[in-house]
Write a protein that holds these residues in place. Structure first.
Motif, PDB file in Angstrom:
ATOM      1  N   SER A 153     -10.034  -3.691  31.413  1.00 17.53           N
ATOM      2  CA  SER A 153     -10.998  -2.886  30.665  1.00 17.53           C
ATOM      3  C   SER A 153     -10.525  -1.434  30.632  1.00 17.53           C
ATOM      4  N   LYS A 184      -9.248 -10.169  25.260  1.00 19.47           N
ATOM      5  CA  LYS A 184      -8.399  -9.440  24.309  1.00 19.47           C
ATOM      6  C   LYS A 184      -8.983  -9.419  22.896  1.00 19.47           C
ATOM      7  N   LEU A 215     -11.426  -6.573  22.627  1.00 19.21           N
ATOM      8  CA  LEU A 215     -10.766  -5.276  22.498  1.00 19.21           C
ATOM      9  C   LEU A 215     -10.168  -5.077  21.107  1.00 19.21           C
TER      10      LEU A 215
END
Length: 270
Positions: free
Chosen positions: A108, A122, A125
């Motif tokens: 993170s 992932k 993100l």
């Protein structure tokens, strides 16, 4: 004649007492023999139950209770050894599962601010900030969800997740003054980040994981307020949780479980 009856009565009482004592001794010994047999067969639970029966029902039989106490020590040692063998055989399997799954996660961005690591999927993100639910997993396996909202001021304090057939779960209430309830404006855009930690998660993570293949609706709920008509009303905002986000949360739940398993296995193997 009177003395004769008294002596006879005493003899009968003594005989009865001896008979009861002998029966008690036999009962305790029989239970102990059965407990030993169960122990030798690996049935430790049954053996412990029999030992408890000896201690409860035959408290006066000190000799058998001593033997039973020694047997209990052997049982506990054998159970611990069996648990260690199991942990030793399972740990490499869990580690391999963890290593395969962690490839879908990254640290993170705010991990640098903590003395522990936090992992985030992932795909979460890559999509960037948006209205969604994100999952974060700490290195000890603790999982938390973050409800992200942008738009008109809502001040939501609770999250509900539901299926099309109206099965739903809700988080606990997180007050506006809680450090886990953050709101700010950024270049004219209002943002709200509601961090749902283990105290308020309820069944939301497992509910999403179990229904990962189904359409899920997220409803953000604000505190109730009394309007001009004197009616209590809570503002809400609803949206569909994207398939990629459902999958990310499911895999976060799996990662959390594996991390906790590894932690417990390492405790056993110390």
């Amino acid at each position: 004649m009177k003395n004769y009856f008294i002596i006879s009565a005493l003899l009968m009482l003594l005989l009865a007492s001896c008979t009861d004592t002998k029966e008690e001794d036999n009962g305790a010994e029989n239970l102990y023999i059965e407990a030993e047999k169960c122990f030798s067969e690996g049935n430790y639970s049954r053996s412990k139950v029999l030992i408890d029966s000896i201690n409860t029902s035959y408290r006066r039989n000190v000799e058998v209770r001593k033997k039973a106490s020694s047997l209990m020590t052997e049982i506990i040692s054998a159970e611990q050894e069996r648990t260690r063998r199991y942990a030793d055989s399972v740990r490499p399997i869990r580690q391999a599962e963890f290593d395969a799954l962690i490839k879908n996660f990254a640290l993170s961005p705010d991990t640098a601010y903590f003395d522990y690591k936090k992992y985030i999927h992932k795909t979460t993100l890559s999509k960037g900030p948006r209205i969604t639910i994100m999952a974060e997993v700490k290195d000890d396996g603790e999982l938390q969800l973050i409800s992200v909202y942008m738009g008109k001021k809502l001040d939501h304090t609770k999250v509900r997740v539901s299926t099309k057939d109206n099965f739903f779960v809700e988080s606990g209430h997180i007050s506006l003054d809680s450090p886990y309830n953050n709101r700010f404006d950024d270049f004219g855009t209002h943002w709200e980040y509601l961090t749902i930690s283990k105290e308020n998660l309820g069944d939301i993570p497992t509910f999403i994981a179990d229904n990962e293949s189904k359409p899920l609706r997220v409803t953000l709920i604000a505190d109730s307020v009394v309007n001009s008509k004197g009616v209590k009303k809570a503002d809400t905002y609803s949206y569909s949780l994207e398939p990629a986000d459902r999958k990310a949360i499911k895999q976060s739940v799996q990662l959390s479980t594996l991390a906790k398993d590894l932690k417990e296995l390492d405790k056993i193997l110390k």
